[in-house]
Write a protein that holds these residues in place. Structure first.
Motif, mmCIF file in Angstrom:
data_model
loop_
_atom_site.group_PDB
_atom_site.id
_atom_site.type_symbol
_atom_site.label_atom_id
_atom_site.label_comp_id
_atom_site.label_asym_id
_atom_site.label_seq_id
_atom_site.Cartn_x
_atom_site.Cartn_y
_atom_site.Cartn_z
ATOM 1 N N GLN A 35 0.835 -1.212 0.000
ATOM 2 C CA GLN A 35 0.000 0.000 0.000
ATOM 3 C C GLN A 35 0.868 1.259 0.000
ATOM 4 O O GLN A 35 0.731 2.127 0.858
ATOM 5 C CB GLN A 35 -0.973 -0.012 1.194
ATOM 6 C CG GLN A 35 -1.877 -1.247 1.222
ATOM 7 C CD GLN A 35 -2.666 -1.384 2.517
ATOM 8 O OE1 GLN A 35 -3.235 -0.419 3.014
ATOM 9 N NE2 GLN A 35 -2.694 -2.591 3.067
ATOM 10 N N VAL A 52 0.808 8.633 13.001
ATOM 11 C CA VAL A 52 0.333 7.710 14.043
ATOM 12 C C VAL A 52 1.515 7.070 14.770
ATOM 13 O O VAL A 52 2.587 6.920 14.210
ATOM 14 C CB VAL A 52 -0.579 6.606 13.455
ATOM 15 C CG1 VAL A 52 -1.857 7.214 12.926
ATOM 16 C CG2 VAL A 52 0.120 5.812 12.364
ATOM 17 N N TYR A 82 3.468 0.882 14.876
ATOM 18 C CA TYR A 82 3.488 0.227 13.569
ATOM 19 C C TYR A 82 2.526 0.855 12.564
ATOM 20 O O TYR A 82 2.724 0.761 11.361
ATOM 21 C CB TYR A 82 3.075 -1.248 13.705
ATOM 22 C CG TYR A 82 3.923 -2.059 14.643
ATOM 23 C CD1 TYR A 82 5.301 -2.121 14.487
ATOM 24 C CD2 TYR A 82 3.343 -2.807 15.676
ATOM 25 C CE1 TYR A 82 6.086 -2.899 15.339
ATOM 26 C CE2 TYR A 82 4.124 -3.581 16.525
ATOM 27 C CZ TYR A 82 5.485 -3.623 16.353
ATOM 28 O OH TYR A 82 6.242 -4.381 17.189
ATOM 29 N N GLY A 83 1.450 1.445 13.060
ATOM 30 C CA GLY A 83 0.317 1.837 12.212
ATOM 31 C C GLY A 83 0.648 2.866 11.162
ATOM 32 O O GLY A 83 1.650 3.584 11.238
ATOM 33 N N PHE A 84 -0.195 2.912 10.129
ATOM 34 C CA PHE A 84 -0.137 3.972 9.138
ATOM 35 C C PHE A 84 -1.561 4.295 8.728
ATOM 36 O O PHE A 84 -2.468 3.487 8.909
ATOM 37 C CB PHE A 84 0.717 3.567 7.932
ATOM 38 C CG PHE A 84 0.182 2.381 7.160
ATOM 39 C CD1 PHE A 84 -0.642 2.551 6.051
ATOM 40 C CD2 PHE A 84 0.501 1.085 7.549
ATOM 41 C CE1 PHE A 84 -1.134 1.463 5.344
ATOM 42 C CE2 PHE A 84 0.024 -0.009 6.844
ATOM 43 C CZ PHE A 84 -0.798 0.179 5.733
ATOM 44 N N THR A 85 -1.753 5.510 8.231
ATOM 45 C CA THR A 85 -3.085 5.944 7.849
ATOM 46 C C THR A 85 -3.358 5.510 6.407
ATOM 47 O O THR A 85 -2.735 6.034 5.489
ATOM 48 C CB THR A 85 -3.195 7.472 7.970
ATOM 49 O OG1 THR A 85 -2.832 7.835 9.305
ATOM 50 C CG2 THR A 85 -4.603 7.945 7.683
ATOM 51 N N PRO A 86 -4.227 4.553 6.202
ATOM 52 C CA PRO A 86 -4.465 4.053 4.839
ATOM 53 C C PRO A 86 -5.084 5.139 3.958
ATOM 54 O O PRO A 86 -5.936 5.910 4.402
ATOM 55 C CB PRO A 86 -5.453 2.902 5.058
ATOM 56 C CG PRO A 86 -5.335 2.540 6.501
ATOM 57 C CD PRO A 86 -5.020 3.818 7.200
ATOM 58 N N SER A 101 -1.721 -3.304 11.652
ATOM 59 C CA SER A 101 -2.015 -1.991 12.241
ATOM 60 C C SER A 101 -2.683 -1.076 11.220
ATOM 61 O O SER A 101 -3.573 -0.292 11.559
ATOM 62 C CB SER A 101 -0.733 -1.335 12.752
ATOM 63 O OG SER A 101 -0.161 -2.105 13.766
ATOM 64 N N GLY A 102 -2.249 -1.188 9.957
ATOM 65 C CA GLY A 102 -2.890 -0.411 8.889
ATOM 66 C C GLY A 102 -4.359 -0.789 8.734
ATOM 67 O O GLY A 102 -5.220 0.072 8.527
ATOM 68 N N GLN A 109 -6.275 0.822 11.553
ATOM 69 C CA GLN A 109 -6.474 2.248 11.255
ATOM 70 C C GLN A 109 -7.594 2.449 10.235
ATOM 71 O O GLN A 109 -8.387 3.386 10.328
ATOM 72 C CB GLN A 109 -5.181 2.866 10.691
ATOM 73 C CG GLN A 109 -3.992 2.843 11.634
ATOM 74 C CD GLN A 109 -3.992 3.968 12.648
ATOM 75 O OE1 GLN A 109 -4.702 4.954 12.462
ATOM 76 N NE2 GLN A 109 -3.245 3.808 13.713
ATOM 77 N N ARG A 110 -7.638 1.562 9.244
ATOM 78 C CA ARG A 110 -8.667 1.685 8.197
ATOM 79 C C ARG A 110 -10.054 1.475 8.791
ATOM 80 O O ARG A 110 -10.997 2.208 8.488
ATOM 81 C CB ARG A 110 -8.403 0.664 7.077
ATOM 82 C CG ARG A 110 -9.187 0.940 5.813
ATOM 83 C CD ARG A 110 -8.712 0.094 4.630
ATOM 84 N NE ARG A 110 -8.927 -1.322 4.847
ATOM 85 C CZ ARG A 110 -7.955 -2.226 4.939
ATOM 86 N NH1 ARG A 110 -6.692 -1.857 4.842
ATOM 87 N NH2 ARG A 110 -8.238 -3.503 5.139
ATOM 88 N N GLN A 133 -11.008 4.592 10.594
ATOM 89 C CA GLN A 133 -11.285 5.773 9.761
ATOM 90 C C GLN A 133 -12.780 5.942 9.528
ATOM 91 O O GLN A 133 -13.270 7.041 9.336
ATOM 92 C CB GLN A 133 -10.588 5.653 8.398
ATOM 93 C CG GLN A 133 -9.117 6.047 8.422
ATOM 94 C CD GLN A 133 -8.468 5.921 7.063
ATOM 95 O OE1 GLN A 133 -8.980 5.239 6.177
ATOM 96 N NE2 GLN A 133 -7.326 6.567 6.886
#
Lengths: 308, 308
Positions: free
Chosen positions: A67, A102, A105-109, B178-179, B182-183, B186
């Motif tokens: 992604q 964030v 580990y997380g990321f904003t998709p 984690s992604g 986050q999704r 959202q």
């Protein structure tokens, strides 16, 4: 990129011309912290990237899997410019997810994928082109001198989709396997007794690939026991399936496609312990070295299988 | 280390006093290139490292597994000095194998292990200590407010020994999980509908841990079917075994040891799909946050299990 052995940070956006020289990365990089990215290593001969379309495919497929927002067309144009300047050698590309707001580990998709950091390094290296192997589709693949190889006890990690088969930055299993190969070679009496590559299993016990390469093999049908229903031509090439472990290498894809429309397309078939004594040919391969034919394979039992 | 949010390079040898401030790492770092290293994140309260002995155990066990030469005693003394300076917050330690003369993944094995690069970062952060849970051995563990959680579709990679359970730099599976969390969040209508953690499976379908935490659970024996021979006390705590996937977290070890000599030691038991409706309690945990009790678990079917 006049200097070799130094990194630059590529901007794949419109500001492509403003490549920044940079030999270091933030200690907060997600590539370092979590292995959140991938890489590819490209041979360059006479200013052109070898197997460029396949590296482009890798960049695209990995961008989708992780992604990441990568303009692969713009990036490939950039890579061509740098290959032209390098003329002869190797380009190593590392792409990581850019820092995220964030924590952890997380990321904003995002629909377009995450922003990236893209680094490129040019290195002097002689890509062997003296001997070549002509694939059925006419492509020529570099061929190295034969090497002795050994089975290793180290095992490869097993990745779920969409991570399986990727050339991600998560390579600790390969590191430990390569360390085992180095350890074997430390005790080799002289240089020509050193193993050029090691064969590595997945966690089910199937032999999957080398420490830094994929494998192809042939079986001697005369040595097949009657217990097996399989009957193959001696000339049939096989390669292990890589659904969970290992890396789908560029050269592996080149060779698979080279045979795809021939009378004997390469078959994906697991390589199990009981197959090893029946091996009649074995080679390792990767995008930089091409084919590395194996002269002998030392099994974990110490038994040595010699190839003609 | 007066400043927070900056990295220093620790010299764990005799020159310990010459800590070098450094905010970047070479792009050739094996930590970036191959994930060849590990990390640990330590809470600091009143100048002392929380669960220091367990972090020391982690450093030792990871040094052995990755064949790294780490003077863990000297390093821990260094860590204590930095904790004292920080007083309140978090210390993040990253240890990678130092550059090697060999090309590629390989490293030259030594009896003492490979030389390392050691980096430390101090960050301000409030470690919650308002609510605490007393373990049977008397240790107090921080307790967070309850959170809703959700099952995720992302799966964890499966590692061979000696990599299984390590907090290595190879965390792409956690990144993608984690992604996904986050999704999901959202699209949550408001803040109190957001999931605080996500539950992640291994590649066999067992539920293993959270995206950044381990899990413990209890089963409601009254809901157990007669088909199962298992009969447990409602008060029995379980945690999934981590032979192949997941990280053996510091807080997991603290809790396991806290119950070890009690009348109901915690049992390692896989958590399967069919167990989820029988869950009577569930909590996530890690070394920084302590216990994160779960108020409800949303299954992949959309069904919601509420806990008392």
């Amino acid at each position: 990129m006049k200097q070799t052995n130094s990194w630059i940070c590529l901007q794949s956006q419109a500001t492509a011309s403003l490549d920044k020289p940079l030999n270091s990365v933030s200690l907060d990089s997600r590539g370092l912290a979590y292995g959140d990215g991938f890489f590819t290593t490209m041979g360059v001969i006479d200013g052109a990237i070898l197997w460029q379309d396949y590296h482009r495919q890798r960049i695209r497929s990995h961008a989708t899997a992780l992604q990441l927002d990568i303009d692969s067309d713009a990036l490939c144009i950039d890579l061509q410019i740098h290959a032209k300047q390098l003329q002869q050698g190797v380009l190593k590309l590392i792409i990581t997810r850019a820092p995220q707001a964030v924590r952890g580990y997380g990321f904003t998709p995002k629909v377009s994928g995450s922003q990236c950091k893209i680094w490129l390094k040019a290195m002097p290296m002689n890509i062997a082109t003296i001997d070549q192997w002509q694939l059925p589709n006419g492509h020529l693949v570099p061929m190295q001198p034969v090497i002795p190889a050994a089975c290793l006890t180290a095992q490869l990690a097993c990745f779920p989709p969409p991570l399986a088969g990727l050339k991600s930055l998560n390579r600790l299993d390969n590191v430990l396997a390569s360390g085992e190969l180095q350890r074997l070679n430390q005790t080799a009496p002289n240089l020509d007794k050193k193993f050029g590559e090691g064969l590595v299993r997945d966690m089910t016990g199937s032999w999957i690939e080398g420490t830094m390469s994929n494998i192809f093999y042939r079986l001697n049908s005369q040595k097949q026991t009657s217990a097996t229903a399989e009957q193959f031509d001696n000339t049939q090439w096989f390669t292990p399936p890589l659904e969970h472990s290992g890396v789908r290498g560029v050269m592996r894809t080149v060779i698979m496609e080279g045979f795809a429309t021939s009378t004997t397309p390469i078959m994906e078939r697991p390589l199990r312990d009981e197959d090893l004594p029946k091996l009649s040919q074995l080679f390792f391969c990767n995008a930089l070295r091409g084919i590395m034919p194996v002269s002998s394979l030392t099994l974990l039992t110490g038994e040595v299988i010699n190839f003609a």
